[in-house]
Design an enzyme around this catalytic site. Structure first.
Site, PDB file in Angstrom:
ATOM      1  N   ARG A   4       0.839  -1.199   0.000  1.00  0.00           N
ATOM      2  CA  ARG A   4       0.000   0.000   0.000  1.00  0.00           C
ATOM      3  C   ARG A   4       0.870   1.243   0.000  1.00  0.00           C
ATOM      4  O   ARG A   4       2.034   1.203   0.407  1.00  0.00           O
ATOM      5  CB  ARG A   4      -0.907   0.016   1.225  1.00  0.00           C
ATOM      6  CG  ARG A   4      -1.851  -1.180   1.345  1.00  0.00           C
ATOM      7  CD  ARG A   4      -2.669  -1.087   2.623  1.00  0.00           C
ATOM      8  NE  ARG A   4      -3.637  -2.171   2.747  1.00  0.00           N
ATOM      9  CZ  ARG A   4      -3.401  -3.319   3.388  1.00  0.00           C
ATOM     10  NH1 ARG A   4      -2.213  -3.521   3.968  1.00  0.00           N
ATOM     11  NH2 ARG A   4      -4.334  -4.252   3.457  1.00  0.00           N
TER      12      ARG A   4
ATOM     13  N   LYS B  64      -2.590  -1.970   7.642  1.00  0.00           N
ATOM     14  CA  LYS B  64      -3.806  -1.424   8.232  1.00  0.00           C
ATOM     15  C   LYS B  64      -3.897  -1.816   9.699  1.00  0.00           C
ATOM     16  O   LYS B  64      -3.484  -2.898  10.101  1.00  0.00           O
ATOM     17  CB  LYS B  64      -5.047  -1.932   7.477  1.00  0.00           C
ATOM     18  CG  LYS B  64      -5.286  -1.232   6.149  1.00  0.00           C
ATOM     19  CD  LYS B  64      -6.629  -1.652   5.562  1.00  0.00           C
ATOM     20  CE  LYS B  64      -6.954  -0.851   4.314  1.00  0.00           C
ATOM     21  NZ  LYS B  64      -8.274  -1.238   3.748  1.00  0.00           N
TER      22      LYS B  64
ATOM     23  N   HIS C   4      -2.679   2.625  -5.762  1.00  0.00           N
ATOM     24  CA  HIS C   4      -3.389   1.426  -5.297  1.00  0.00           C
ATOM     25  C   HIS C   4      -3.618   0.451  -6.439  1.00  0.00           C
ATOM     26  O   HIS C   4      -3.623  -0.772  -6.231  1.00  0.00           O
ATOM     27  CB  HIS C   4      -4.724   1.816  -4.667  1.00  0.00           C
ATOM     28  CG  HIS C   4      -5.293   0.742  -3.788  1.00  0.00           C
ATOM     29  ND1 HIS C   4      -4.706   0.374  -2.588  1.00  0.00           N
ATOM     30  CD2 HIS C   4      -6.370  -0.066  -3.937  1.00  0.00           C
ATOM     31  CE1 HIS C   4      -5.405  -0.601  -2.039  1.00  0.00           C
ATOM     32  NE2 HIS C   4      -6.418  -0.890  -2.839  1.00  0.00           N
TER      33      HIS C   4
ATOM     34  N   ARG D 242      -0.772  -1.786  -6.830  1.00  0.00           N
ATOM     35  CA  ARG D 242      -0.877  -2.915  -5.884  1.00  0.00           C
ATOM     36  C   ARG D 242      -1.714  -4.020  -6.518  1.00  0.00           C
ATOM     37  O   ARG D 242      -1.346  -5.200  -6.455  1.00  0.00           O
ATOM     38  CB  ARG D 242      -1.507  -2.409  -4.590  1.00  0.00           C
ATOM     39  CG  ARG D 242      -1.906  -3.463  -3.556  1.00  0.00           C
ATOM     40  CD  ARG D 242      -2.342  -2.751  -2.285  1.00  0.00           C
ATOM     41  NE  ARG D 242      -3.170  -3.550  -1.405  1.00  0.00           N
ATOM     42  CZ  ARG D 242      -2.704  -4.378  -0.474  1.00  0.00           C
ATOM     43  NH1 ARG D 242      -1.399  -4.549  -0.340  1.00  0.00           N
ATOM     44  NH2 ARG D 242      -3.523  -5.038   0.311  1.00  0.00           N
TER      45      ARG D 242
ATOM     46  N   HIS E 206      -4.267  -8.902   3.580  1.00  0.00           N
ATOM     47  CA  HIS E 206      -5.722  -8.816   3.659  1.00  0.00           C
ATOM     48  C   HIS E 206      -6.216  -9.479   4.944  1.00  0.00           C
ATOM     49  O   HIS E 206      -5.710 -10.525   5.352  1.00  0.00           O
ATOM     50  CB  HIS E 206      -6.373  -9.516   2.462  1.00  0.00           C
ATOM     51  CG  HIS E 206      -6.258  -8.748   1.190  1.00  0.00           C
ATOM     52  ND1 HIS E 206      -6.410  -9.324  -0.056  1.00  0.00           N
ATOM     53  CD2 HIS E 206      -6.018  -7.429   0.950  1.00  0.00           C
ATOM     54  CE1 HIS E 206      -6.265  -8.406  -0.994  1.00  0.00           C
ATOM     55  NE2 HIS E 206      -6.026  -7.248  -0.402  1.00  0.00           N
TER      56      HIS E 206
ATOM     57  N   TYR F 219      -9.064 -11.652  -7.337  1.00  0.00           N
ATOM     58  CA  TYR F 219      -8.073 -11.983  -8.363  1.00  0.00           C
ATOM     59  C   TYR F 219      -8.395 -13.294  -9.069  1.00  0.00           C
ATOM     60  O   TYR F 219      -7.964 -13.509 -10.200  1.00  0.00           O
ATOM     61  CB  TYR F 219      -6.672 -12.006  -7.742  1.00  0.00           C
ATOM     62  CG  TYR F 219      -6.322 -10.653  -7.181  1.00  0.00           C
ATOM     63  CD1 TYR F 219      -6.075  -9.571  -8.022  1.00  0.00           C
ATOM     64  CD2 TYR F 219      -6.325 -10.424  -5.816  1.00  0.00           C
ATOM     65  CE1 TYR F 219      -5.823  -8.316  -7.527  1.00  0.00           C
ATOM     66  CE2 TYR F 219      -6.060  -9.161  -5.296  1.00  0.00           C
ATOM     67  CZ  TYR F 219      -5.813  -8.114  -6.165  1.00  0.00           C
ATOM     68  OH  TYR F 219      -5.578  -6.864  -5.664  1.00  0.00           O
TER      69      TYR F 219
END
Length: 330
Positions: free
Chosen positions: A170, A194, A265, A268, A292, A301
């Site tokens: 990120r 995060k 982003h 990414r 994640h 994906y």
């Protein structure tokens, strides 16, 4: 930056903002979005109760009482969602975000602050918007972006692009890297993701080479000797998120890849897509690599791969060959 002690807010709203910042560890941008949504809703409710006749943006909710909170029903919330759709022309995703904000807020009021006895969002039934496939660069476009960054003769900028395209990190993670976060013995570096969650990002040979060449220049800068940040600005301080975004935007433009909606982003997304399509990375591996929290986020994906299969079928040179003969009898 969100003001957690805003005198224009009722106390219970300020307390909620502190809670999601300190306890829930939500990102600043997420808190800002939640705050905007909840404040708009409270103004909507206040106007319905008091008929001030003012535009919602001008309504003062400082005096809104807990008693008014307790009277809020699921009908009020549905009316608010209808208002955002009908008058503010919010799209599905924007409305769904507002619902998420309100769910978080009322859950706090019931379970944490104990200011209400019943959560009006408990039985809220709203369809989840269909997830759109993320934008990304193809392999050839990625190569062109790297070539363009390399020709710009900035080892820093080339290193930034290389890390984005190879590691899938990120923007905040890249900006936050310190020199001592890099372990060249194990070829990996530590990033802060995060909710302040640390994870290790492994470096391939392209990343190691780009880092070494940039650090050769970085270490020869005596003015930045005391700066711990890996990537620094021309003022020899930690580079800002906005500056990194500008570097990516400028490089995309020079590569002729502007206008495609590609951002930091989306780089990414590009890294994850290339690893899934061309490497041996399965969904569980990608989940750990990208940091994640849920595998459902990573599964986008696999849908990208489904689209590639469909495109391959459609591009078959025989795909437009159709029989000229009428249908045969059974």
């Amino acid at each position: 930056m969100t003001n957690y002690n805003n005198s224009s807010n009722p106390e219970f709203l300020n307390n909620y903002l502190v809670h999601v910042k300190i306890v829930k560890l939500l990102a600043e941008r997420t808190i800002e979005e939640y705050y905007t949504d909840i404040r708009l809703f409270l103004r909507f409710v206040y106007e319905n109760n008091h008929n001030t006749g003012k535009p919602l943006e001008e309504i003062d909710i400082r005096e809104m009482s807990v008693a008014e909170l307790r009277k809020i029903s699921i009908s009020d919330i549905y009316n608010f969602i209808f208002y955002t759709s009908d008058e503010r022309r919010n799209k599905d995703r924007a409305r769904y975000r507002k619902i998420s904000s309100l769910r978080s807020f009322f859950k706090y009021l019931e379970k944490v602050a104990h200011l209400i006895d019943e959560n009006p969002t408990k039985d809220l039934d709203v369809p989840v918007p269909k997830a759109s496939l993320p934008k990304f660069l193809s392999l050839n476009e990625s190569l062109r972006l790297l070539e363009t960054a390399d020709s710009a003769d900035s080892k820093r900028d080339y290193c930034i692009i290389t890390l984005f395209l190879n590691c899938g990190m990120r923007l905040s993670e890249l900006v936050g890297i310190n020199i001592n976060d890099i372990d060249f013995y194990e070829n990996r570096l530590k990033v802060l993701g995060k909710r302040s969650k640390e994870r290790m990002v492994y470096l391939n040979s392209a990343c190691v080479d780009a880092l070494n060449k940039y650090l050769d220049i970085r270490r020869n800068n005596p003015k930045a000797a005391d700066e711990p940040a890996l990537f620094i600005s021309n003022q020899n301080h930690r580079i800002s998120k906005r500056r990194v975004q500008q570097i990516v935007e400028d490089t995309l433009t020079k590569a002729g890849l502007d206008g495609k909606g590609i951002t930091t982003h989306k780089l990414r997304h590009t890294a994850a897509t290339l690893m899934y399509q061309y490497g041996d990375a399965d969904v569980l591996t990608l989940k750990e690599l990208l940091g994640h929290a849920s595998i459902s986020t990573t599964e986008i994906y696999t849908h990208l791969n489904d689209e590639n299969v469909r495109n391959a079928i459609e591009s078959n040179p025989l795909s437009n060959i159709k029989s000229d003969k009428p249908g045969a009898k059974k």
